[in-house]
Write a protein that holds these residues in place. Structure first.
Motif, PDB file in Angstrom:
ATOM      1  N   THR A  49      -5.947  17.271  -0.799  1.00 24.75           N
ATOM      2  CA  THR A  49      -5.001  16.429  -1.528  1.00 24.75           C
ATOM      3  C   THR A  49      -3.576  16.807  -1.150  1.00 24.75           C
ATOM      4  OG1 THR A  49      -6.488  16.114  -3.409  1.00 24.75           O
ATOM      5  CG2 THR A  49      -4.145  15.763  -3.805  1.00 24.75           C
ATOM      6  N   GLU A  90       0.801  -1.218   0.000  1.00 22.85           N
ATOM      7  CA  GLU A  90       0.000   0.000   0.000  1.00 22.85           C
ATOM      8  C   GLU A  90       0.838   1.275   0.000  1.00 22.85           C
ATOM      9  OE1 GLU A  90      -3.005  -0.002   2.996  1.00 22.85           O
ATOM     10  OE2 GLU A  90      -3.879  -1.912   2.338  1.00 22.85           O
ATOM     11  N   PRO A  97      -0.693   5.362   3.044  1.00 21.98           N
ATOM     12  CA  PRO A  97      -1.985   5.921   2.647  1.00 21.98           C
ATOM     13  C   PRO A  97      -2.497   7.030   3.556  1.00 21.98           C
ATOM     14  CG  PRO A  97      -2.043   3.523   2.536  1.00 21.98           C
ATOM     15  CD  PRO A  97      -0.760   3.897   3.220  1.00 21.98           C
ATOM     16  N   ASP A  98      -1.986   7.139   4.788  1.00 25.01           N
ATOM     17  CA  ASP A  98      -2.446   8.207   5.674  1.00 25.01           C
ATOM     18  C   ASP A  98      -1.618   9.479   5.519  1.00 25.01           C
ATOM     19  OD1 ASP A  98      -0.068   7.511   6.892  1.00 25.01           O
ATOM     20  OD2 ASP A  98      -0.897   7.464   8.922  1.00 25.01           O
ATOM     21  N   GLY A  99      -0.747   9.538   4.501  1.00 23.64           N
ATOM     22  CA  GLY A  99       0.059  10.723   4.266  1.00 23.64           C
ATOM     23  C   GLY A  99       1.354  10.759   5.037  1.00 23.64           C
ATOM     24  N   ALA A 135      -9.188   7.525   1.878  1.00 24.34           N
ATOM     25  CA  ALA A 135      -8.097   8.019   1.031  1.00 24.34           C
ATOM     26  C   ALA A 135      -8.082   7.281  -0.295  1.00 24.34           C
ATOM     27  CB  ALA A 135      -6.749   7.861   1.734  1.00 24.34           C
ATOM     28  N   GLU A 136      -7.757   8.005  -1.340  1.00 16.04           N
ATOM     29  CA  GLU A 136      -7.496   7.399  -2.636  1.00 16.04           C
ATOM     30  C   GLU A 136      -6.214   8.013  -3.188  1.00 16.04           C
ATOM     31  OE1 GLU A 136     -10.524   8.260  -5.463  1.00 16.04           O
ATOM     32  OE2 GLU A 136     -10.938  10.248  -4.641  1.00 16.04           O
ATOM     33  N   ARG A 137      -5.451   7.197  -3.922  1.00 14.64           N
ATOM     34  CA  ARG A 137      -4.143   7.669  -4.382  1.00 14.64           C
ATOM     35  C   ARG A 137      -3.952   7.363  -5.852  1.00 14.64           C
ATOM     36  NH1 ARG A 137       0.060   4.885  -0.850  1.00 14.64           N
ATOM     37  NH2 ARG A 137      -1.421   3.190  -1.106  1.00 14.64           N
ATOM     38  N   GLN A 155      -0.145  11.618  -5.633  1.00 15.77           N
ATOM     39  CA  GLN A 155      -1.226  12.387  -5.031  1.00 15.77           C
ATOM     40  C   GLN A 155      -2.058  11.491  -4.124  1.00 15.77           C
ATOM     41  OE1 GLN A 155      -3.328  14.234  -8.401  1.00 15.77           O
ATOM     42  NE2 GLN A 155      -2.359  16.170  -7.845  1.00 15.77           N
ATOM     43  N   THR A 156      -2.268  11.956  -2.886  1.00 19.47           N
ATOM     44  CA  THR A 156      -3.140  11.272  -1.924  1.00 19.47           C
ATOM     45  C   THR A 156      -4.295  12.203  -1.607  1.00 19.47           C
ATOM     46  OG1 THR A 156      -1.207  10.165  -0.958  1.00 19.47           O
ATOM     47  CG2 THR A 156      -3.267  10.131   0.307  1.00 19.47           C
ATOM     48  N   THR A 157      -5.504  11.783  -1.934  1.00 26.22           N
ATOM     49  CA  THR A 157      -6.694  12.601  -1.716  1.00 26.22           C
ATOM     50  C   THR A 157      -7.458  12.062  -0.520  1.00 26.22           C
ATOM     51  OG1 THR A 157      -6.842  13.181  -4.050  1.00 26.22           O
ATOM     52  CG2 THR A 157      -8.830  13.453  -2.727  1.00 26.22           C
TER      53      THR A 157
END
Length: 647
Positions: free
Chosen positions: A88, A10, A25-27, A65-67, A77-79
């Protein structure tokens, strides 16, 4: 701090052709060796949640989150979607000599696109693989993080800095609180269309800006940054220009797997060192092949074992400059008086001392210890590497490279050395640590060294003792067929007179040792499918004991080798079905680790893995060629067989 480890598959990855950062995924940036890929880490929470260090920018509360990568780039980019709005985070690293500003920098842009979002920033560097903490000093642009502890013991950075190390700067317009131990924090209350930039960088002692800064009254202030939006635009342009050749070439990847193949090419480029031309096996160290086990290795170095397949992958993607640079790097390794000095693995700038150390104070990924730095495989004897080097030269010659007299002299030394040592046992391609054995694949690659040496001598009209080379080549072939093939199993085996199987036997026809319609090849493919392939089509490297406790997942590259073997055996429909199942493992970001576990659905091992992506590219090449797409270069290995030898 997070309570659980991020699944390996991930992570997203960004880089600057010198190092790579892994983003959860959590930035959270959870891995960053700095300033080079083989430097010690400044963030390593992927190896220890508490002690490793991280740099998180993510929502305060719950979120989805979507990347994605910006199309045809390595800009991530992680939104984040929250109850109150959407934001984002865009992550990237500028490319040396290609984009404005210092290249030793990680840029992070936070933009609110809908509603309002509260974003938490946690900057917690931990130097020297988490061994040393940080203290913070305020600057006009943000904060300066310096080592807390004895800098003389810090391995993270060079001795160019004022205190024996290069400090880190985090530039941002929002003040950071440094009240928490070893962590600088802030909370951003962003409304729609508001944007904040965070730039993590180090002084570059060789830059004019740094020299001017050092001469200033306050050397703790870093030089001013260029406009970050301009840096982003230049970075995007660089990646799209780089991938341009594959986008426009009349190549097989215009077919159904175009996007995932382009992503594999971009990933392979991320792992390439822009100065040396070498390619790292992976961006990480010690991500386990067996969760909770000891199969944890440092892969931030360059291996020779798949050099020819790397040349094939790069060339057929249209990246001739990268293939040529890698070729030159390989030739540089050959320029030795004694071929025994050639190692299976090197540092990215050709370093030979890669002593393996254990970092016992780190918990390891999901309690998988030890965490290792360095790799003792550099000191092993692996006879297959000689065949790989000669094969890489032969493959590169197919794409237009010439073999100079000096190159030929070096190759002749290697081939003559193979004639002397091919009967010796070795550690093999998989670098077993339970003593040398008579590995069949090593013998086949010795045969390849002689076979391609003969081919090169004839192609370039070079002087060589061809009668002697042909005699030894025939001796190797006869012995492999006699002792490396089991009539009882109907298959080639891992070692002489053994009963274990090895996926490297799938390469026997690809390398031209035997044709695909030979019954021994057909039997080997079926035996490997029966014993090494699981129900989902994933292929293990081998069966039998390798001297280490625990088990491992299926090896991604071996699964792609099976795809290639099926294609070249005429079973294109079966190959396509297996390939498409493998592609599903790449996920939304198109990335692959070293191994896969079909039972848990996990990716395992170091990440992202160059050889996995090389396998994907080359399998797409074989499938595309079999399905009628035009190939941009010569026919791939295995598609040009004549009388059992590659031509």
């Amino acid at each position: 701090m997070r309570a659980a480890f991020t699944p390996i598959g991930e992570y997203g990855v960004v880089g600057n052709l010198e190092t790579c950062a892994l983003v959860a995924p959590d930035g959270s940036v959870e891995w960053l060796p700095f300033p080079a890929l083989d430097s010690a880490s400044v963030f390593a929470s992927m190896l220890d949640l508490d002690r490793g260090g991280r740099f998180r920018i993510g929502p305060v509360g719950e979120f989805d989150a979507e990347r994605q990568y910006l199309s045809r780039t390595n800009v991530l980019q992680t939104t984040f979607h929250t109850d109150s709005g959407t934001a984002t985070v865009t992550d990237f690293m500028p490319i040396p000599d290609e984009t404005p500003g210092t290249h030793r920098a990680l840029y992070r842009r936070v933009a609110c696109t809908e509603g309002s979002v509260d974003m938490r920033v946690e900057f917690a560097p931990r130097f020297d693989y988490g061994r040393l903490g940080a203290r913070f000093e305020r600057t006009e642009q943000g904060v300066r993080a310096v080592v807390e502890g004895d800098p003389e013991e810090c391995e993270t950075v060079t001795d160019d800095g004022p205190d024996g190390y290069v400090p880190l700067y985090l530039d941002c317009s929002t003040p950071l609180s440094t009240g928490e131990r070893d962590t600088a924090t802030t909370t951003l209350a962003l409304e729609r269309d508001e944007t904040e930039w965070f730039v993590l960088r180090a002084d570059d002692p060789e830059s004019d800006d740094s020299a001017d800064s050092a001469d200033s009254a306050d050397s703790s202030q870093p030089p001013q940054l260029p406009d970050p939006t301009a840096v982003l635009d230049a970075t995007v342009e660089y990646w799209r220009e780089w991938i341009h050749s594959c986008e426009t070439a009349d190549c097989i990847f215009d077919g159904p797997w175009h996007d995932v193949t382009v992503r594999s090419g971009l990933t392979l480029k991320l792992l390439t060192n822009h100065e040396a031309g070498s390619i790292a096996a992976a961006a990480t160290t010690s991500l386990p092949e067996d969760i909770g086990g000891v199969r944890n290795w440092d892969y931030r170095f360059s291996w020779l074992r798949d050099s020819a397949f790397t040349v094939q992958a790069l060339s057929n993607l249209g990246h001739v400059d990268e293939a040529s640079a890698y070729f030159e790097w390989l030739l540089g390794l050959c320029q030795v008086d004694d071929p025994t000095e050639i190692q299976p693995v090197y540092g990215l700038h050709g370093e030979t001392e890669l002593d393996e150390q254990e970092r016992d104070y780190l918990t390891g990924y999901r309690r998988s210890k030890p965490v290792r730095v360095g790799n003792d495989a550099a000191g092993q004897t692996q006879l297959d590497i000689y065949g790989q080097l000669v094969l890489a030269v032969a493959e590169t010659a197919r794409y237009g490279e010439s073999v100079t007299p000096d190159d030929w002299t070096a190759l002749c030394r290697i081939i003559e050395h193979v004639r002397e040592v091919w009967t010796d046992p070795d550690a093999g391609i998989w670098e077993v640590r339970d003593g040398p054995k008579q590995f069949v694949h090593s013998k086949v690659m010795c045969w390849v060294a002689l076979d391609r040496g003969i081919e090169l001598a004839e192609t370039f009209d070079r002087d060589a003792p061809l009668d002697d080379w042909r005699e030894t080549r025939d001796e190797i072939r006869e012995e492999v067929l006699d002792r490396g093939y089991s009539d009882e199993l109907g298959s080639f085996t891992q070692t002489y007179d053994g009963d274990s199987l090895d996926a490297t036997a799938l390469l026997i026809p690809v390398l031209g040792f035997l044709p695909f319609d030979d019954e021994r090849v057909e039997g080997t493919i079926e035996a490997i499918r029966e014993r090494l392939e699981d129900d989902s089509g994933l292929v293990a490297r081998y069966d039998g004991d390798d001297g280490l406790p625990g088990e491992e997942g299926a090896f991604v590259l071996c699964s792609f080798w099976l795809v290639d073997a099926l294609v070249l055996s005429g079973r294109v429909d079966d190959a396509r079905e297996l390939f498409e199942r493998l592609v599903e493992w790449t996920g939304p970001l198109g990335l692959l680790a070293e191994e896969l576990d079909s039972e848990s659905g996990r990716q395992l091992g170091n990440f992202p893995q160059a050889f996995s992506h090389i396998g994907l590219i080359n399998s797409a090449l074989y499938l595309g060629a079999a399905m009628g797409y035009d190939t941009p270069g010569p026919a791939p290995m295995g598609m040009r067989l004549e009388n059992g030898s590659a031509h």
